[in-house]
Scaffold this motif. Structure first.
Motif, PDB file in Angstrom:
ATOM      1  N   HIS A   1      -1.644   5.147  -6.251  1.00 26.27           N
ATOM      2  CA  HIS A   1      -1.862   4.263  -5.103  1.00 26.27           C
ATOM      3  C   HIS A   1      -3.215   3.564  -5.154  1.00 26.27           C
ATOM      4  CE1 HIS A   1       1.798   5.437  -3.063  1.00 26.27           C
ATOM      5  NE2 HIS A   1       1.548   6.663  -3.476  1.00 26.27           N
ATOM      6  N   GLY A   2      -3.977   3.861  -6.150  1.00 27.96           N
ATOM      7  CA  GLY A   2      -5.287   3.239  -6.306  1.00 27.96           C
ATOM      8  C   GLY A   2      -6.118   4.064  -7.257  1.00 27.96           C
TER       9      GLY A   2
ATOM     10  N   ARG B   1       4.389   3.259 -10.393  1.00 28.85           N
ATOM     11  CA  ARG B   1       5.010   4.461 -10.960  1.00 28.85           C
ATOM     12  C   ARG B   1       5.022   4.374 -12.473  1.00 28.85           C
ATOM     13  NH1 ARG B   1       9.510   6.400 -13.058  1.00 28.85           N
ATOM     14  NH2 ARG B   1      10.080   8.539 -12.621  1.00 28.85           N
TER      15      ARG B   1
ATOM     16  N   PRO C   1       1.335  -0.424  -0.966  1.00 28.50           N
ATOM     17  CA  PRO C   1       1.731   0.917  -0.514  1.00 28.50           C
ATOM     18  C   PRO C   1       2.793   1.606  -1.369  1.00 28.50           C
ATOM     19  CG  PRO C   1       1.564  -0.562   1.353  1.00 28.50           C
ATOM     20  CD  PRO C   1       1.382  -1.411   0.123  1.00 28.50           C
ATOM     21  N   ALA C   2       3.685   0.866  -1.989  1.00 31.74           N
ATOM     22  CA  ALA C   2       4.712   1.488  -2.839  1.00 31.74           C
ATOM     23  C   ALA C   2       4.088   2.179  -4.039  1.00 31.74           C
ATOM     24  CB  ALA C   2       5.723   0.440  -3.306  1.00 31.74           C
ATOM     25  N   GLY C   3       2.917   1.724  -4.455  1.00 33.05           N
ATOM     26  CA  GLY C   3       2.225   2.319  -5.591  1.00 33.05           C
ATOM     27  C   GLY C   3       2.786   1.847  -6.918  1.00 33.05           C
TER      28      GLY C   3
ATOM     29  N   ILE D   1       2.993   8.497  -9.409  1.00 36.65           N
ATOM     30  CA  ILE D   1       2.824   7.278  -8.623  1.00 36.65           C
ATOM     31  C   ILE D   1       1.352   7.169  -8.264  1.00 36.65           C
ATOM     32  CG2 ILE D   1       3.398   6.061  -6.491  1.00 36.65           C
ATOM     33  CD1 ILE D   1       6.126   7.473  -6.582  1.00 36.65           C
TER      34      ILE D   1
ATOM     35  N   TRP E   1      -3.393  -6.315  -3.275  1.00 39.49           N
ATOM     36  CA  TRP E   1      -4.293  -5.528  -4.102  1.00 39.49           C
ATOM     37  C   TRP E   1      -5.709  -5.794  -3.588  1.00 39.49           C
ATOM     38  CZ3 TRP E   1      -3.226  -3.458  -9.351  1.00 39.49           C
ATOM     39  CH2 TRP E   1      -1.863  -3.424  -9.646  1.00 39.49           C
TER      40      TRP E   1
ATOM     41  N   THR F   1      -7.307  -0.748  -4.808  1.00 38.04           N
ATOM     42  CA  THR F   1      -6.117  -0.276  -4.097  1.00 38.04           C
ATOM     43  C   THR F   1      -4.964  -1.196  -4.449  1.00 38.04           C
ATOM     44  OG1 THR F   1      -6.670  -1.553  -2.116  1.00 38.04           O
ATOM     45  CG2 THR F   1      -7.408   0.727  -2.179  1.00 38.04           C
TER      46      THR F   1
END
Length: 183
Positions: free
Chosen positions: A114-115, A105, A101-103, A112, A145, A98
């Motif tokens: 997120h994991g 891009r 939260p912004a991921g 985007i 992370w 993971t």
């Protein structure tokens, strides 16, 4: 007749042993941090964070830490040892990564992420590395992370890393870490 029953029972036991996957009781994070390695091959892994998985050799822990600088070509991860009642047996585990939260891009696709996750077959009792390399500038996202190991719906282990901007983030750096054989 008795001989047939014994053979049938033996076949039933043999079949049962192959039908049940080896159960893992826990995952131990034996070591973790920043490492160097030689990449020998890259495999497509569409559900992984970067879409690929590297096979590496000559892995060397450079620093045992949970704080990782957000810099291109830095590799970090966890050496897991899976424990269970059948050492030497194999089991499938899901390795989950993971990201903050912004991921992440990907500028080439606009996607985007997120994991990601990847299923691996591992030998119980052996060590294996679950790691990540910052290969592209768009992956340099500071924050928390995490690496997790799952079997079925049970999380067996989790190790978190704090990726930090230590002044080394350069989104215009165009080095290609994927083309490098060593980090």
């Amino acid at each position: 007749m008795q001989r047939i029953a014994i053979i049938a029972f033996a076949l039933l036991l043999a079949h049962r042993g192959h039908a049940e996957p080896a159960r893992i009781d826990r995952a131990i994070a034996e070591d973790y941090g920043i490492y160097e390695a030689i990449r020998v091959e890259t495999y497509d892994a569409p559900n992984a964070v970067g879409g690929v998985r590297d096979e590496v050799v000559n892995v060397e822990l450079v620093e045992r830490t949970t704080v990782v600088p957000a810099r291109l070509c830095v590799r970090f991860g966890v050496w897991w040892r899976l424990m269970g009642p059948r050492p030497g047996g194999t089991a499938d585990v899901k390795v989950v990564v993971t990201v903050p939260p912004a991921g992440l891009r990907d500028p080439s696709t606009g996607t985007i992420v997120h994991g990601g996750e990847d299923v691996r077959t591992v030998r119980i009792g052996d060590r294996f590395l679950d790691g990540y390399e910052f290969s592209y500038p768009w992956e340099l996202v500071p924050g928390r992370w995490a690496f997790e190991i799952w079997q079925d719906n049970r999380m067996l282990g989790r190790r978190e890393f704090d990726v930090v901007d230590d002044g080394g983030i350069d989104k215009n750096d165009r080095r290609n870490c994927r083309a490098r054989l060593t980090s």
